[in-house]
Design an enzyme around this catalytic site. Structure first.
Site, short mmCIF file in Angstrom:
data_model
loop_
_atom_site.label_atom_id
_atom_site.label_comp_id
_atom_site.label_asym_id
_atom_site.label_seq_id
_atom_site.Cartn_x
_atom_site.Cartn_y
_atom_site.Cartn_z
N CYS A 3 6.71 -0.23 0.07
CA CYS A 3 6.91 -0.85 1.38
C CYS A 3 5.68 -1.71 1.72
O CYS A 3 5.39 -2.67 1.02
CB CYS A 3 7.20 0.20 2.45
SG CYS A 3 7.87 -0.51 3.97
N GLU A 16 11.38 7.23 -1.99
CA GLU A 16 11.36 8.64 -1.58
C GLU A 16 12.45 8.97 -0.57
O GLU A 16 12.76 10.14 -0.33
CB GLU A 16 9.98 9.01 -1.03
CG GLU A 16 9.67 8.53 0.37
CD GLU A 16 9.29 7.06 0.50
OE1 GLU A 16 8.92 6.64 1.61
OE2 GLU A 16 9.37 6.33 -0.51
N HIS A 58 12.02 2.17 0.20
CA HIS A 58 11.41 3.49 0.15
C HIS A 58 12.14 4.34 -0.89
O HIS A 58 13.19 4.92 -0.59
CB HIS A 58 11.51 4.18 1.52
CG HIS A 58 10.59 3.60 2.54
ND1 HIS A 58 9.30 4.04 2.72
CD2 HIS A 58 10.79 2.61 3.45
CE1 HIS A 58 8.73 3.35 3.69
NE2 HIS A 58 9.61 2.48 4.15
#
Length: 204
Positions: free
Chosen positions: A79, A187, A185
């Site tokens: 990001c 994750e 992202h």
């Protein structure tokens, strides 16, 4: 072991937990002298480009990151972390970045008001070429979670490893030698995101 760089303006826990969930050792660090002991480095970040660089410089982390990348250590920017890899950011005026991948970070300019800023939510990503981060992902058209208003403009297509669309093409990922960046992202992107993090830890 992965070193998750704590710049003070990032959500460390979700990245740290994702890497550990995959079975890899990982810890966070705000110590610039600690970077050489990690096999891989991840630079997450949220917020503005100037604040991101200000935080890295205040810690002395900027030069340590540059040195680690120059030594061949795999580095993944996530990001804002991806944006900081660029030479310059335009947010709130020109700010020098880490300069690890040629490019400038500018405000997104969607083709119509239908595509609002910030670009938030799930979006399909199209890998460009045979880049290591995107090999053997579980979905033929991978989708990832985005939150951003600024995007990476690369002067050469050679460093662009994936694109998405938000009222026009948007660079979703970049790669140059041992330095990688993803605008989304991983994750927070479920199985495709975890597969991408696995690729970073095992193939990069």
């Amino acid at each position: 072991m992965a070193g998750i760089i704590d710049s003070g303006i990032c959500n460390l826990s979700s990245v740290l937990n994702a890497v550990r969930l995959l079975g890899f050792a990982a810890e966070s660090t705000s110590d610039p002298d600690a970077l050489p002991r990690y096999s891989h480095l991840i630079l997450p970040g949220v917020g503005s480009f100037p604040k991101g660089m200000e935080s890295l410089r205040a810690l002395g982390m900027d030069q340590s990151i540059i040195a680690a990348a120059a030594a061949g250590k795999p580095l993944l920017g996530v990001c804002l972390g991806m944006q900081l890899l660029a030479g310059e950011g335009a947010e709130f005026g020109p700010t020098r970045g880490l300069g690890l991948i040629p490019g400038k970070v500018d405000l997104l300019t969607p083709s119509s008001a239908e595509f609002r800023l910030p670009h938030i939510g799930w979006n399909d990503v199209k890998p460009v070429g045979d880049f290591r981060l995107f090999r053997d992902l579980p979905d033929p058209v991978p989708s990832f979670y985005f939150v951003h208003s600024y995007g990476f403009n690369a002067p050469s297509a050679a460093e662009v490893s994936a694109l998405t669309d938000h009222g026009g093409p948007v660079v979703a990922a970049v790669e140059k030698d041992n330095v990688y960046g993803v605008q989304f992202h991983p994750e927070k992107s479920q199985r495709c995101g975890l597969a991408l993090l696995t690729n970073f830890m095992t193939r990069c």
